[in-house]
Write an enzyme that holds these catalytic residues in place. Structure first.
Site, PDB file in Angstrom:
ATOM      1  N   ASP B 119       0.861  -1.182   0.000  1.00  0.00           N
ATOM      2  CA  ASP B 119       0.000   0.000   0.000  1.00  0.00           C
ATOM      3  C   ASP B 119       0.897   1.231   0.000  1.00  0.00           C
ATOM      4  OD1 ASP B 119       0.803  -0.690   2.673  1.00  0.00           O
ATOM      5  OD2 ASP B 119      -0.630   0.794   3.438  1.00  0.00           O
ATOM      6  N   GLU B 184      -0.025  -0.843   5.848  1.00  0.00           N
ATOM      7  CA  GLU B 184       1.091  -0.301   6.624  1.00  0.00           C
ATOM      8  C   GLU B 184       1.017   1.202   6.803  1.00  0.00           C
ATOM      9  OE1 GLU B 184       4.991   1.172   7.842  1.00  0.00           O
ATOM     10  OE2 GLU B 184       3.958   1.680   5.979  1.00  0.00           O
ATOM     11  N   HIS B 464       6.839   9.413   1.546  1.00  0.00           N
ATOM     12  CA  HIS B 464       5.692  10.176   2.068  1.00  0.00           C
ATOM     13  C   HIS B 464       5.647  11.588   1.509  1.00  0.00           C
ATOM     14  CE1 HIS B 464       4.903   7.531   5.844  1.00  0.00           C
ATOM     15  NE2 HIS B 464       5.475   6.832   4.893  1.00  0.00           N
TER      16      HIS B 464
END
Lengths: 495, 495
Positions: B119, B184, B464
């Site tokens: 993911d 996760e 991220h």
């Protein structure tokens, strides 16, 4: 002796006639209660929420209703275009027009201008209303509905005042003008420009401005002679170029939030007990005189009721005089919040890169916003400098509204005291508002006219809150007060 | 002498055979680069954002793709149902299944379990991506795309490792299991229960767990031997029963925001330079040994580059050892934000009635979350008590994650050092992660297996963040590293 009789007799006759007039007018009002409540019901039914642009048609409709009502009484009515409102998405929509009206233009009489507004705060049943907010509901003599007290009933009470004279075919003792706006709840967008534009036309012959957009402090009628101003600050601390993960980067950077909380925190802005610590602020405040102390002492105010209403264990001061003084005539600091930090529910492990603390300092005589701006900015920078932080601090004052204060010995206030004594058989409380009513200050600065705040709202009307109401008593007796007030104003010596 | 020859010759022959095998495998990998990049492109094209429930079908598809890929290599694959995810609106939707796979079950061999996730974090072009985030784009040898480095390429590199043996018809030197999850990025919802449930089945024969869900610190390959834990606190100060207007009520109540900012502020949690002031916290930290200092000193780390990357004028420490130590092996306090206060743009004159400050303290050996909870709670209450505020304070620890630390002398780490030397001809950096990788701690606590973190991501991959990438070099050489690592693990003495 004869001379004296010659002088006194007409005066006595005039006073007698005046008392008779007032009695007739009062009786008329008492006979019209059902009709007054019905009109208020019709006005409350219009969802004239100025903060919600989707309700703009309702708001325009409300302005038209107001204009129609004033026109039906024979007023010279205008709907003044005050331009467009820019929306956040860049579009523009028309602002609600400002309604002005004029009744009488006898140059031998005083001219008063009544200010009011007919827009309202948002309200939804599910916010916690016991009744439908836009369906005026009478429960035990209280008329519940959004905008009932703020400010539709007071505006109507002024209109009924004029209507009573017309109905009885009596001459108004003063010329009466109206200025009714529809954007008060969102900052009176466009009003200041309109006031400036009409300073030498609409306002030229106005002697006094009357604002009835506030409330009493207790069950005793009140005259309001002051409001606090407000200086609103943004303190922006900026560090890393973007938000960082606190696990990955925590411990390697001086975090902007630590800096911001540090400079806003204990022993910087305000002490735990509420003492303002910014140098120079307290020193600027006008001294609290013995006469003032006495005046505060005489005010009817229930500390226990206030505490219970707010739901706090203790108030900042445990005696009436200190409490009211700090509510009205001393500055205070409120920290409202922080923009840029994590504010949602749940947990997020973020190091915010740029955070803006928002706080404001209420202004009272003799504080000066320009000086306060300098004091706060220099102080925060000096506190920040001590931290030796690699982050940057920017302090901005985004609002600098001055306080407003009237002379309670002014003939406008003396007239108010007399009118209240006649209608309610008591001396009024002389009170202030802790909040800012910028329009008072604007009227004063632009028109240089004398202003009075003459409230008829109850102390527990719940303005801006759920279950707003206007009591039938305040609405009807308030109308009588306005009638009596015009009579008192007529007796002020023309200069 | 003969005895020695008898012993050494088979060993030398074995080593020679091993070197030949590795060479063949390496050559195979080099010949498959285009195909590996193509597979990564297909995987990145699946928008498997686990935080956005509207993307859940994509996420399920991603788990299926993963299972298919493992099945195509002959693995014994299962898709483990881990139940439902409760949404904030009360509805439930299925969690993505966890994919497990098994290659080989020779009891004479070690069994490793590879953990990874497929993911991804959210990504939108307009967030500031130079390329389409779900369209893998090769620019100068960097493969840009959301999830490229975190964690799709590392998972694929492990799959390519198995594939290389299959393609060359070579026997895997160890039994290889996979555990690939799809939640996760949002907290591994459902995984811990699954690990507990399979402790005595799937995990029974597992000797070692390998996690490749992290990155290097510089251009030098690294082994990760520790992560910090985290204790996340809510400090809730409650005062009036509802939000108040700061003009009307400011100066009469002790405001919850003043209290909260006061207890979080300067000289309470953390000093301006970053020293934690909560009594007992610093004392619990394991002493920094001379050996450790030496190890930190040897790590390749560019302070200037780090500073520039974060965009800060100065870091918290101006030398490498202190900076890295405070990033990895010392606790730190971050204040994340405040819930309940005004956080939007613009100005609002509110006295928030209830505000919740959110901060966390990163955990390192030998801190204990239960003790930290007690220390923080008692300290905040003692600071709050000094304020004599009428408001109430409630302190809650909502996360108490322990740190994880491995022994860098453990044979798993020795194997890692050897493999890195073989593939990259350098000694690895021995590093930690400042953040929490809870799954490491969960594996350790539940299965009691030894764990290694073996990263192949680059130091500048932008996990991220916008423009996440995996370099072609790290992807391909990383696959070779995994192959070499399995060979080294095979040589760990079976106990």
């Amino acid at each position: 002796m004869r001379v004296l009789v010659l002088v006194l007799v007409p005066l006595l006759l005039a006073a007698q006639a005046d008392a008779l007039d007032l009695e007739k007018l009062t009786r008329h009002v008492d006979g019209r209660v059902a009709s007054y409540v019905q009109t208020l019901r019709e006005w409350v039914a219009v969802e004239s929420d100025s903060s919600d642009v989707s309700k703009r048609p309702e708001l325009h409709h409300m302005m038209n209703l107001t204009a129609d009502k004033l026109r039906s009484l024979g007023g010279k009515v205008e709907m003044v275009d005050i331009g467009l409102q820019e929306l956040p998405d860049g579009k523009s929509i028309p602002l609600p027009k400002v309604v002005t009206a004029q009744f009488g233009e006898d140059p031998s009489k005083h001219t008063v201008c009544i200010y009011g507004h007919v827009d309202v705060q948002p309200a939804k049943k599910e916010d916690g209303w016991a009744t439908e907010p836009y369906n005026l509901t009478d429960i035990n003599g209280n008329l519940y509905g959004r905008g009932a007290s703020d400010n539709k009933a007071p505006v109507l009470a002024w209109i009924h005042t004029v209507e009573a004279y017309k109905a009885l075919d009596m001459e108004l003792p003063v010329n009466v003008k109206f200025l009714i706006e529809g954007m008060e709840e969102t900052g009176s967008n466009g009003l200041e420009a309109m006031i400036i534009a009409q300073r030498d036309t609409f306002f030229l012959d106005v002697d006094y401005i009357i604002i009835s957009d506030c409330g009493w402090l207790s069950r005793r009628p009140a005259l309001t002679y002051g409001t606090r101003g407000n200086c609103y600050f943004f303190a922006e601390v900026e560090g890393p170029k973007q938000d960082l993960h606190s696990g990955v980067y925590g411990g390697t950077v001086i975090e902007p939030m630590t800096d911001l909380i540090g400079i806003l925190g204990e022993y910087t802005l305000i002490s735990p007990s509420g003492k303002i610590l910014i140098p120079g602020i307290r020193e600027a405040v006008a001294p609290f005189s013995d006469e003032e102390w006495k005046m505060y002492q005489d005010i009817e105010f229930d500390m226990e009721n206030y505490k219970e209403k707010l739901g706090v264990k203790d108030l900042m001061y445990n005696n009436k005089v200190d409490l009211l003084a700090h509510r009205w005539r001393y500055p205070t600091v409120s920290i409202h919040g922080i923009e840029g930090a994590f504010s949602a529910s749940g947990s997020k492990t973020v190091i915010p890169a740029k955070v803006t603390g928002k706080f404001s300092i209420r202004q009272v005589p003799n504080m000066d916003p320009a000086t306060v701006k300098k004091q706060v900015t220099e102080y925060l920078h000096s506190v920040f400098a001590k931290r030796k932080s690699p982050n940057s601090l920017k302090v901005t004052m985004i609002i600098g509204a001055k306080p407003w204060l009237a002379d309670t010995q002014h003939s406008l206030y003396e007239a108010g005291k007399e009118a209240i004594k006649k209608v309610f058989q008591v001396e009024p409380d002389l009170i202030r508002e802790g909040g800012t009513i910028p329009v008072a200050r604007t009227f004063q600065d632009v028109t240089e006219k004398s202003i009075i705040m003459l409230p008829i709202g109850g102390f527990d009307d719940g303005l801006h809150s759920q279950n707003e109401k206007m009591s039938r008593y305040n609405y009807i007796e308030g109308t009588k007060l306005f009638i009596a007030y015009l009579h008192e104003v007529a007796q002020i010596k023309k200069v």
